[in-house]
Design a protein around this motif. Structure first.
Motif, mmCIF file in Angstrom:
data_model
loop_
_atom_site.group_PDB
_atom_site.id
_atom_site.type_symbol
_atom_site.label_atom_id
_atom_site.label_comp_id
_atom_site.label_asym_id
_atom_site.label_seq_id
_atom_site.Cartn_x
_atom_site.Cartn_y
_atom_site.Cartn_z
ATOM 1 N N GLN B 145 0.855 -1.175 0.000
ATOM 2 C CA GLN B 145 0.000 0.000 0.000
ATOM 3 C C GLN B 145 0.897 1.232 0.000
ATOM 4 N N VAL B 146 0.697 2.084 -0.963
ATOM 5 C CA VAL B 146 1.508 3.300 -1.071
ATOM 6 C C VAL B 146 0.593 4.494 -0.851
ATOM 7 N N ASP B 147 0.960 5.344 0.068
ATOM 8 C CA ASP B 147 0.218 6.585 0.321
ATOM 9 C C ASP B 147 1.177 7.749 0.205
ATOM 10 N N VAL B 148 0.878 8.651 -0.694
ATOM 11 C CA VAL B 148 1.738 9.832 -0.859
ATOM 12 C C VAL B 148 0.853 11.063 -0.816
ATOM 13 N N GLU B 149 1.289 12.062 -0.064
ATOM 14 C CA GLU B 149 0.560 13.331 -0.055
ATOM 15 C C GLU B 149 1.476 14.392 -0.632
#
Lengths: 95, 162
Positions: B145-149
């Protein structure tokens, strides 16, 4: 049974255009199948000639490529791409 | 009864998962709408964006991944005239088919790739990748799971849906 994709929906919406099309994918597949069946004697002949001249690697790759293409088309069911920015809204959906 | 439900019940019968886990999975399958998570089956139960993976990570390894999802959602309260949204759902079967195409890459191209990797200091032979390795890779994607803001407040998520 895992059914092939039946329909493809393409929609492009921007300031000037509001374009949407539903493509009956299953009909396209059936036409492609008919074309392949009609051309099959020539395809088989081409393979025999290629095998005779020692190009079996290309025969193998062609058959593998054909198989992968069929599998890819089959696997497209459920594909959904939706991109929206301030200019455009594009939807490509396979169902 | 769908194959997924049958598999969940089999896993429950074999004590591989708890009754609670089985209930969660069955609820997720029942409320699934065209592969999209709907209200109540997101991880937080709020169904806030519709882009959340709807299954616990502890259960991820027990089911086959179905879709690879990539979403870009704008910052809350952003000007609706100036936002980018991306919502991509790729069937894992299509990813598998794409990986099968690697067999069609000419050996020369593979050699060039090896050379380029070696120049970057990566000593890896791409020819050594076998179909079973790729299958393992796809299965392992379930845990990813990749989360980038971004600086603009956009949220980029890459995850696997079941």
């Amino acid at each position: 049974m895992n059914w092939p994709p039946m329909l493809m929906h393409i929609k492009v919406k921007n300031k000037d255009t509001d374009f949407g099309i539903w493509i009956p994918f299953i009909l396209v597949l059936l036409v492609a199948l008919a074309v392949i069946l009609a051309l099959s004697p020539f395809i088989i002949l081409a393979f025999i000639i290629m095998l005779m001249v020692g190009a079996e690697r290309y025969v193998r790759l062609t058959l593998w490529g054909f198989w992968v293409a069929i599998v890819s088309v089959w696997a497209m069911k459920g594909l959904n791409v939706e991109v929206q920015n301030f200019k455009e809204h594009v939807i490509v959906s396979v169902m | 009864m769908s194959a997924s439900k049958k598999k969940i019940l089999e896993m429950l019968a074999q004590n591989k998962i708890s009754a609670d886990d089985a209930y969660k999975l069955l609820t997720a399958i029942d409320s699934e709408d065209g592969g999209r998570p709907s209200e109540g089956n997101t991880r937080d139960g709020k169904g806030n964006t519709g882009h959340e993976p709807f299954i616990d990570n502890s259960l991820a390894g027990k089911l086959k991944p179905k879709y690879l999802r990539v979403t870009v959602t704008p910052k809350e309260g952003a000007d609706p005239e100036n936002v980018d949204r991306v919502n991509v759902r790729i069937p894992m079967a299509l990813v598998r088919a794409g990986l099968k195409m690697t067999a069609l890459i000419p050996p020369d191209a593979l050699n060039k790739t090896n050379d380029a990797l070696r120049e970057k200091g990566i000593n890896f032979d791409v020819k050594s990748i076998k179909p079973e390795d790729l299958e393992e890779l796809i299965t392992a994607l379930g845990d990813m799971q990749v989360d980038v803001e971004t600086a603009k407040g956009e949220k980029v998520k890459v995850f696997v849906e079941y």
